[in-house]
Design an enzyme around this catalytic site. Structure first.
Site, PDB file in Angstrom:
ATOM      1  N   LYS A 178     -20.284 -29.287 -13.202  1.00  0.00           N
ATOM      2  CA  LYS A 178     -20.138 -29.073 -11.891  1.00  0.00           C
ATOM      3  C   LYS A 178     -19.826 -27.411 -12.335  1.00  0.00           C
ATOM      4  CE  LYS A 178     -18.948 -26.689  -8.704  1.00  0.00           C
ATOM      5  NZ  LYS A 178     -19.405 -25.734  -8.622  1.00  0.00           N
ATOM      6  N   GLU A 181     -20.054 -21.936  -9.496  1.00  0.00           N
ATOM      7  CA  GLU A 181     -21.352 -20.930  -8.754  1.00  0.00           C
ATOM      8  C   GLU A 181     -21.592 -18.998  -9.404  1.00  0.00           C
ATOM      9  OE1 GLU A 181     -18.657 -22.500  -7.615  1.00  0.00           O
ATOM     10  OE2 GLU A 181     -18.840 -21.466  -5.722  1.00  0.00           O
ATOM     11  N   SER A 231      -9.050 -23.265  -8.720  1.00  0.00           N
ATOM     12  CA  SER A 231      -7.048 -23.226  -7.302  1.00  0.00           C
ATOM     13  C   SER A 231      -7.089 -23.620  -7.079  1.00  0.00           C
ATOM     14  CB  SER A 231      -8.019 -21.950  -6.512  1.00  0.00           C
ATOM     15  OG  SER A 231      -9.093 -22.651  -5.448  1.00  0.00           O
ATOM     16  N   CYS A 286      -5.031 -18.323 -15.734  1.00  0.00           N
ATOM     17  CA  CYS A 286      -4.126 -19.054 -15.412  1.00  0.00           C
ATOM     18  C   CYS A 286      -3.002 -19.323 -16.120  1.00  0.00           C
ATOM     19  CB  CYS A 286      -4.453 -20.687 -15.065  1.00  0.00           C
ATOM     20  SG  CYS A 286      -4.729 -21.541 -16.653  1.00  0.00           S
TER      21      CYS A 286
HETATM   22  P1  NAD Z   1     -11.687 -22.287  -7.471  1.00  0.00           P
HETATM   23  O1  NAD Z   1     -11.344 -23.379  -6.665  1.00  0.00           O
HETATM   24  O2  NAD Z   1     -12.138 -21.030  -6.101  1.00  0.00           O
HETATM   25  O3  NAD Z   1     -12.969 -22.885  -8.161  1.00  0.00           O
HETATM   26  C1  NAD Z   1     -13.144 -24.154  -8.584  1.00  0.00           C
HETATM   27  C2  NAD Z   1     -14.317 -24.733  -8.379  1.00  0.00           C
HETATM   28  O4  NAD Z   1     -13.720 -25.912  -7.143  1.00  0.00           O
HETATM   29  C3  NAD Z   1     -15.911 -23.628  -8.490  1.00  0.00           C
HETATM   30  O5  NAD Z   1     -16.795 -25.260  -9.288  1.00  0.00           O
HETATM   31  C4  NAD Z   1     -15.842 -24.067  -7.010  1.00  0.00           C
HETATM   32  O6  NAD Z   1     -17.248 -24.355  -6.626  1.00  0.00           O
HETATM   33  C5  NAD Z   1     -14.886 -25.368  -6.655  1.00  0.00           C
HETATM   34  N1  NAD Z   1     -14.443 -25.376  -5.226  1.00  0.00           N
HETATM   35  C6  NAD Z   1     -14.205 -23.858  -4.525  1.00  0.00           C
HETATM   36  N2  NAD Z   1     -14.054 -23.811  -3.671  1.00  0.00           N
HETATM   37  C7  NAD Z   1     -14.218 -25.186  -3.214  1.00  0.00           C
HETATM   38  C8  NAD Z   1     -13.697 -26.202  -2.089  1.00  0.00           C
HETATM   39  N3  NAD Z   1     -12.807 -25.585  -0.742  1.00  0.00           N
HETATM   40  N4  NAD Z   1     -14.108 -27.209  -2.141  1.00  0.00           N
HETATM   41  C9  NAD Z   1     -14.999 -27.636  -3.396  1.00  0.00           C
HETATM   42  N5  NAD Z   1     -15.062 -26.993  -4.358  1.00  0.00           N
HETATM   43  C10 NAD Z   1     -14.949 -25.865  -4.055  1.00  0.00           C
HETATM   44  O7  NAD Z   1     -11.708 -21.732  -8.942  1.00  0.00           O
HETATM   45  P2  NAD Z   1     -12.245 -19.259  -9.341  1.00  0.00           P
HETATM   46  O8  NAD Z   1     -11.818 -18.771  -8.683  1.00  0.00           O
HETATM   47  O9  NAD Z   1     -13.641 -20.255  -9.766  1.00  0.00           O
HETATM   48  O10 NAD Z   1     -11.116 -19.662 -10.839  1.00  0.00           O
HETATM   49  C11 NAD Z   1      -9.854 -19.397 -10.903  1.00  0.00           C
HETATM   50  C12 NAD Z   1      -8.916 -19.783 -10.342  1.00  0.00           C
HETATM   51  O11 NAD Z   1      -8.718 -21.037 -11.167  1.00  0.00           O
HETATM   52  C13 NAD Z   1      -7.309 -19.938 -10.213  1.00  0.00           C
HETATM   53  O12 NAD Z   1      -6.529 -20.146  -9.414  1.00  0.00           O
HETATM   54  C14 NAD Z   1      -7.036 -20.316 -12.218  1.00  0.00           C
HETATM   55  O13 NAD Z   1      -5.635 -20.167 -12.213  1.00  0.00           O
HETATM   56  C15 NAD Z   1      -7.570 -21.284 -11.787  1.00  0.00           C
HETATM   57  N6  NAD Z   1      -7.763 -22.517 -12.679  1.00  0.00           N
HETATM   58  C16 NAD Z   1      -6.768 -22.625 -13.295  1.00  0.00           C
HETATM   59  C17 NAD Z   1      -7.085 -22.794 -15.151  1.00  0.00           C
HETATM   60  C18 NAD Z   1      -5.616 -24.628 -15.165  1.00  0.00           C
HETATM   61  O14 NAD Z   1      -5.330 -24.860 -16.627  1.00  0.00           O
HETATM   62  N7  NAD Z   1      -4.255 -24.662 -14.488  1.00  0.00           N
HETATM   63  C19 NAD Z   1      -7.370 -22.810 -15.991  1.00  0.00           C
HETATM   64  C20 NAD Z   1      -8.028 -21.683 -15.518  1.00  0.00           C
HETATM   65  C21 NAD Z   1      -8.695 -21.741 -14.355  1.00  0.00           C
END
Ligand code: NAD
Length: 489
Positions: A178, A181, A231, A286
């Site tokens: 997935k 988006e 996140s 991250c």
């Molecule tokens: P995000 O959490 O908004 O989205 C990540 C995924 O989760 C997407 O596919 C999205 O569709 C889904 N998603 C978002 N909100 C959701 C919800 N409420 N319920 C279910 N699914 C949901 O993250 P982002 O903005 O795409 O990416 C940035 C974040 O990712 C930052 O916090 C960053 O630190 C983190 N990140 C962490 C790592 C790591 O290795 N720890 C690596 C890359 C990014």
């Protein structure tokens, strides 16, 4: 409203074919770099997911029975295709994510390294056999789980998917991914390259969408394991929901990485590393430096960090922020810190890039005299911003690092081995750097943080990922036909 759309409307990839998504909910995808209207993304529903799971289920018996040495041949060819299409993939990734093309090239190079690791898996999963008593053998082998899912974020449109795709699939699983988006395009090219490399239909599938489809993945009875990167809020939700459904889950979350800078640190090298760490991918990593904790007199290094930060030109060697909402959020953090008494040494607010006025940019920002109680010191900023907190001792600095709820990375800059060792021991993070601003472990070492940066056991890449994508089968065998022999002796 947008007129010309550069790419065709996004489709799912199910059973080796791109399939249209019938949905009323259609997202508009524009390039963060200059606002170009790229494509439209219809959001999948649970019946699209059912279709993908059915395709993956149907592919599993044959793929899981294919010997691993044969399975990895697909990834040898895939690695070659990544090399061949590196420039094209990098351009597409840069367009949809807004990072610079050279950052995008580095991302594809990392995908190649991840694939090389997957090609080495036959050497690492040989199992174990022992004659445990006369004529009796115990054997442990690793077997794949079945259909697995990988949910990924926007900030690395190809690298984070490739944290999971080569390992999970080479180990015999069939996968549903997935994508974010916000960046739905690169993954389609990855699907094409996997198919060209010879991956059988149904082994790899893409289901696009938003939170609704994430929830459906968490709940789907046909999916055995879910990996998540994003996140912390979403990671917690996914981890709770998947494990509530009694399935295995590894969920990586956000970060707030601290770099401790000691007065004896090599000034130029430290300034370059701190600046590169906070500004690479416009701080949307991250592993990005978010807080620099200066221990004692480090003004000479801060001066050089400001010089380095001023060399970064948005739209040239500093990429864009993913969207307007994120840009405004980052600027709000800076303004609030200023109002609370922090000193903005280099200010990246209110940037307009000539020729890219519809892009979303924040310039490199250096903020001194930040206090640990300020929101900017506590929360993930995800922008090219470094907050500097002043302390007098390493223990004070470590107390600040330890108090933050995240635990992805921490680094120390010093020429003193004893001090470096002390920070390695005391920092509360999964990945520690000594004179390295972005301490990402290279393969075969694994990637994963601690605390609220990761939920679940093990790491997502490298050797540690083998455990997550397989289960152990233990067999005990005796071919001696005699009756009445106590085989336990
Ligand atoms: P995000 O959490 O908004 O989205 C990540 C995924 O989760 C997407 O596919 C999205 O569709 C889904 N998603 C978002 N909100 C959701 C919800 N409420 N319920 C279910 N699914 C949901 O993250 P982002 O903005 O795409 O990416 C940035 C974040 O990712 C930052 O916090 C960053 O630190 C983190 N990140 C962490 C790592 C790591 O290795 N720890 C690596 C890359 C990014």
């Amino acid at each position: 409203m947008f007129g010309y759309m550069k790419y065709n409307r996004v489709k799912n990839f199910i059973n080796g074919n791109f399939t249209s998504i019938n949905s009323e909910k259609i997202l508009t995808i524009t390039s963060p770099a200059d606002g170009t209207f790229l494509t439209q993304l219809p959001c999948s529903n649970s019946s699209d997911l059912d279709e993908a799971v059915n395709a993956a289920k149907a592919a599993f018996p044959s793929w899981s029975k294919t010997p691993i040495k044969e399975r990895v041949q697909v990834f040898f060819r895939y690695k070659f295709l990544l090399e061949k299409h590196l420039q094209e993939l990098a351009t597409l990734g840069s367009e949809e994510n807004g990072k610079t093309v050279s950052e995008s090239i580095a991302e594809i190079e990392k995908c190649i390294e991840l694939t090389e690791f997957a090609c080495s898996l036959p050497q690492l999963v040989t199992g174990e056999t022992l004659e445990v008593s006369r004529g009796v053998e115990c054997r442990i082998e690793r077997v794949p789980l079945g259909v697995v899912a990988s949910i990924v974020p926007f900030n690395f449109p190809t690298m984070v998917p490739n944290w999971t795709i080569p390992n999970a699939i080479a180990l015999g699983n069939c996968m549903i991914i997935k994508p974010s988006e916000k960046v739905p395009l690169s993954i389609g090219r990855i699907a094409e390259l996997l198919k060209e490399a010879g991956l059988p239909d149904g082994v790899f599938n893409i289901v696009h969408g938003d939170a609704e489809i994430v929830n459906a993945i968490c709940d789907h009875a046909g999916i055995e394991a879910v990996s998540f990167v994003g996140s912390t809020k979403a990671a917690q939700m996914v981890y709770r929901r998947v494990t509530q459904n009694l399935k295995r889950c590894l969920a990586l979350g956000g970060a707030k990485n601290h770099l401790l800078v000691l007065p004896d640190a090599a000034p130029d090298m430290t300034a370059q590393n701190v600046t590169a760490s906070m500004s690479g991918c416009a701080g949307q990593r991250c592993m990005a430096a978010s807080t620099m904790v200066g221990v004692g007199p480090v003004n000479h290094i801060i001066d050089k960090i400001c010089m380095e930060a001023r060399k970064l030109v948005p739209g040239e060697n500093l990429g864009a922020i993913i969207n307007k909402a994120s840009q405004e959020r980052i600027e709000r953090y800076i303004t609030e810190a200023e109002q609370q008494g922090a000193a903005i040494l280099v200010d990246g607010r209110n940037i307009s890039v000539p020729g890219k006025e519809n892009g979303t940019y924040v310039g490199a920002t250096v903020i001194d005299y930040v206090r640990p109680d300020m929101a900017i010191a506590k929360e993930e900023i995800f922008g090219p911003v470094i907050c500097i907190i002043r302390t007098n001792t390493i223990d004070e600095a470590l107390a600040i690092e330890n108090a933050n709820p995240y635990g992805n990375a921490a680094s120390v800059f010093t020429q003193n081995g004893g001090a470096a060792r002390y920070v390695i021991e005391k920092a509360s993070a999964g990945m520690i750097g000594v004179n390295i601003g972005v301490p990402v472990p290279r393969e075969p070492f694994s990637f994963g943080g601690w605390n609220e940066s990761k939920f679940g056991v093990g790491d997502i890449t490298g050797k540690s990922s083998i455990e997550f994508w397989t289960k152990l089968k233990k067999s005990t065998t005796k071919w001696n036909p005699e009756a009445g022999v106590n085989w336990m002796t």
